[in-house]
Design a protein around this motif. Sequence first.
Motif, PDB file in Angstrom:
ATOM      1  N   UNK A 157      63.586  45.799 115.381  1.00  0.00           N
ATOM      2  CA  UNK A 157      62.604  46.849 115.643  1.00  0.00           C
ATOM      3  C   UNK A 157      62.049  46.721 117.062  1.00  0.00           C
ATOM      4  N   UNK A 158      61.737  45.495 117.475  1.00  0.00           N
ATOM      5  CA  UNK A 158      61.213  45.273 118.822  1.00  0.00           C
ATOM      6  C   UNK A 158      62.249  45.653 119.881  1.00  0.00           C
ATOM      7  N   UNK A 159      63.517  45.311 119.661  1.00  0.00           N
ATOM      8  CA  UNK A 159      64.567  45.656 120.629  1.00  0.00           C
ATOM      9  C   UNK A 159      64.667  47.169 120.805  1.00  0.00           C
ATOM     10  N   UNK A 160      64.585  47.912 119.712  1.00  0.00           N
ATOM     11  CA  UNK A 160      64.629  49.382 119.808  1.00  0.00           C
ATOM     12  C   UNK A 160      63.425  49.919 120.581  1.00  0.00           C
ATOM     13  N   UNK A 161      62.249  49.348 120.331  1.00  0.00           N
ATOM     14  CA  UNK A 161      61.047  49.792 121.037  1.00  0.00           C
ATOM     15  C   UNK A 161      61.097  49.406 122.515  1.00  0.00           C
ATOM     16  N   UNK A 162      61.617  48.206 122.834  1.00  0.00           N
ATOM     17  CA  UNK A 162      61.778  47.795 124.229  1.00  0.00           C
ATOM     18  C   UNK A 162      62.672  48.794 124.961  1.00  0.00           C
TER      19      UNK A 162
END
Length: 194
Positions: A157-162
């Motif tokens: 999820x964090x990678x997609x938001x980054x």
Amino acid sequence: YGGSVSLEAVLDEGVKDVSCRGVEVSGMDLQKTNLRGFFKRNVSGTLGFSGSCVGSLSEIEKGRLNGRLELTGLTSDLRRPILMSSEVRFDHISAQIEFDRGQLNFFDGKAAGKMYDGTFSGKVMFEALPAAGSLAVDGMLSPKQEFVRGNRQAARAAALLYKKYRNTKIPFNVTGRLQDPVFRFGPRPQQTSN
């Protein structure tokens, strides 16, 4: 609620208005307040405040309050997960606050914890019925690598938001009723006027 309060109060000649300098609140235990009942979720931590206030003795709640708010060891259950976590935990939160005529403005907010760090600013509008109050908060959230590494779903999820925001500081906003706020990633939509 535990903790201690100290201040220096100055009354005007007619004893209608009060001015307080050196207001210090420390060690207020949030678990001993009614926040759990109001928010219908567990909230724990310790609150502190330093600042000043001025107001009418007959309507002290309509007075003005300025200062620095500090929260330590804040933990709260979430109704909707944030980065796959059902609770939020911060070691320390601080913000400059101004309260005037039923509105609490806060700015220069900083939050630090093992899950993420953040910055924020915003406002809370209080109403005669507390449940009718609302809030609007904007900020940036930086997930900690240790937290992300320990949770594959959060890492995805964090990678997609980054990628979406082209930054490891992810914009967020919290809006809605004070009793049931809604957290979203992304900037708060700007209201347009006709």
